[in-house]
Design a protein around this motif. Sequence first.
Motif, short mmCIF file in Angstrom:
data_model
loop_
_atom_site.label_atom_id
_atom_site.label_comp_id
_atom_site.label_asym_id
_atom_site.label_seq_id
_atom_site.Cartn_x
_atom_site.Cartn_y
_atom_site.Cartn_z
N PRO A 214 0.80 -1.23 0.00
CA PRO A 214 0.00 0.00 0.00
C PRO A 214 0.83 1.28 0.00
CG PRO A 214 -0.10 -1.09 2.14
CD PRO A 214 0.53 -2.06 1.20
N GLU A 215 2.12 1.19 0.37
CA GLU A 215 2.95 2.39 0.40
C GLU A 215 3.68 2.65 -0.91
OE1 GLU A 215 4.02 2.69 5.17
OE2 GLU A 215 5.45 1.72 3.81
N LYS A 216 3.49 1.79 -1.89
CA LYS A 216 4.13 2.00 -3.19
C LYS A 216 3.41 3.08 -3.99
CE LYS A 216 5.83 -2.73 -4.12
NZ LYS A 216 5.71 -3.85 -5.08
N LYS A 217 4.20 3.85 -4.76
CA LYS A 217 3.61 4.79 -5.70
C LYS A 217 3.07 4.07 -6.94
CE LYS A 217 6.56 8.80 -4.58
NZ LYS A 217 7.56 9.74 -5.14
N ASN A 218 3.83 3.07 -7.40
CA ASN A 218 3.45 2.27 -8.57
C ASN A 218 3.53 0.79 -8.20
OD1 ASN A 218 3.79 4.70 -10.47
ND2 ASN A 218 5.86 4.46 -9.66
N ARG A 219 2.72 -0.02 -8.82
CA ARG A 219 2.70 -1.45 -8.48
C ARG A 219 4.06 -2.11 -8.75
NH1 ARG A 219 -2.09 -3.90 -7.37
NH2 ARG A 219 -1.12 -5.91 -7.82
N SER A 220 4.80 -1.64 -9.77
CA SER A 220 6.08 -2.26 -10.12
C SER A 220 7.25 -1.72 -9.32
CB SER A 220 6.36 -2.09 -11.61
OG SER A 220 5.54 -2.94 -12.37
N ASP A 221 7.04 -0.73 -8.48
CA ASP A 221 8.10 -0.28 -7.59
C ASP A 221 8.52 -1.45 -6.69
OD1 ASP A 221 7.69 2.16 -8.72
OD2 ASP A 221 6.83 3.12 -6.95
N PHE A 222 9.80 -1.52 -6.39
CA PHE A 222 10.29 -2.67 -5.60
C PHE A 222 11.10 -2.18 -4.41
CE2 PHE A 222 12.93 -1.90 -9.32
CZ PHE A 222 14.21 -1.74 -8.79
N ALA A 223 11.18 -3.04 -3.41
CA ALA A 223 11.80 -2.66 -2.13
C ALA A 223 13.32 -2.64 -2.22
CB ALA A 223 11.36 -3.62 -1.03
N LEU A 224 13.89 -1.53 -1.75
CA LEU A 224 15.34 -1.43 -1.57
C LEU A 224 15.71 -1.68 -0.10
CD1 LEU A 224 16.03 1.80 -3.66
CD2 LEU A 224 16.14 -0.57 -4.42
N TRP A 225 14.79 -1.31 0.79
CA TRP A 225 15.02 -1.47 2.24
C TRP A 225 13.70 -1.81 2.90
CZ3 TRP A 225 19.52 -1.55 4.90
CH2 TRP A 225 19.47 -1.44 6.29
N LYS A 226 13.74 -2.82 3.77
CA LYS A 226 12.54 -3.27 4.47
C LYS A 226 12.61 -2.86 5.93
CE LYS A 226 11.82 -7.29 1.48
NZ LYS A 226 11.61 -8.76 1.42
#
Length: 529
Positions: A214-226
Amino acid sequence: MSILTRILIRQRCSLGRLGFLRPISANQIKIYNSLTESVEPLCKNVINGSDMPVITWYSCGPTVYDDIHLGHASCYIRQDCIRRVIERFQEKPVVYALGVTDVDDKIIKRAMYLGKKEKEVATIYESQFFGALEQLNVRPPDVIIRVSDNIPKIINFIQSLIDKQHAYVSKSGNVFFDVQSYPGAGKFDPILKSKLGKENRKRFAERSPTKFHPEKKNRSDFALWKAKIDEEVSWPAPWGEGRPGWHIECSSFCDVITSGHPHLTIHSGGVDLKFPHHNNELCQSEAYYCTDNWVGHFIHIGSLVTSDTGEKMSKSLGNFISVEDYLTNHGTSDELRISCLRRDYKSSLAYSRDDLSHSRIFLKEVAEALAVCENSLKAPTVEYADSFYKIVEDCSRKFETALCSDFNFPSALDVLSDFCSQLRLQRNLRLSDAAVSRQFLLSSMDTLGIQLSSERSMAANEKALLAELNRFRSAVRDIALGKNLQNNGTKLSKVELKEIAARNSDFLDECDRVRSYVKSLSLRNYSDE
């Protein structure tokens, strides 16, 4: 002595042992680049403008949370063969680095299940991984890079992407890469490459191979840091405590290998990593370096599949065979390696007992051909046949051509098989021809990583049979020696025992003969004690 000097010496010493296989220009080695989907000269980017004095090669390594199986092993065996060819036929030193993911969701879950610390679990399975590769004659990497050892580098990499506005920090402390910020994103996206085109960048941004956050701007954005959750392993960072995402690890590893240089010669891994892992890794690295030419060659290795269903061998499907199980119950490292080489390295490889049988036939052909050479060298003929040297030279040239033509291992094996067939028919082989034929065969085997070892592990039923044979031999020997015999409740004297042993000497000789024969088999994992 620097690591590059040691690497170059190792490669040159290897070449010095092998007369026929000569180093040739790097331009003569052609390799399929899965990024451009074309066959290109190896090191074309190094030759045309890059100032890197070495070939830098990064391979995605294991996530160390469970046993290594044949699906993993086949990938590293094929990469090992490619590495041997590259090091053999070009003059630049090759720095081969392997990344180890020792911080990951799977490791955390495994640690919780086993009641151990994440680091302890990772250390156990990393050791097991490299131990298994050693058994399979896969050469160790020049450099091993672990996530846990490179957290500061990863944090700096992420911060640079944030500063360049290619990444953003969420409210909860997660950091995501913004795919809309980089026009070159999606180079390995199968749908984007085949149908959508650059004009549909927004549609690409709305796709996601992973679960939507839910915090992504775009669905294809991916995590760099969790961001940290509960008591998970974590490290402090400017945007909050947590741990790295998967894709960013490999990008930062590559930066370590190249010492900040914006170009990596070779990047490799299994074909299943092509999307989304390598797609996202390529995207963030090109954004970091501000270049569209980060990797010279991408190599993707075909998956190992089951022969009955065609499914990829994996833990999640429960259809895998561990390396330990294979070496104990199925075959040798040479047989597995030859099976891997019988198919194009880019294609899927179906594991089957039939393939192992073909491998055994090939090894038998090589052994018989070498025996012809050995016999001719031990007892030189006085009647000279026609020279065999031209055949050796012709096969050597064909073998070399096959290997340098996008690592055509199936054709290379065919050349060797044909050569062995011709050699086995030779009578009155000249001593010089026997020597060069033997040298060519051994050189070729070394190039492919084939050890020509007949040693193998035993299957469970063989172990049981030999254990029972050993028990029976020991029991017969004890009876022949008069052990446990008594005279009116007292033990026999040494003189009486010697007399019994003398009367039963034939039995004792037979027991010793059985023991010597079993030992001569050199069976791994067997003890007669």
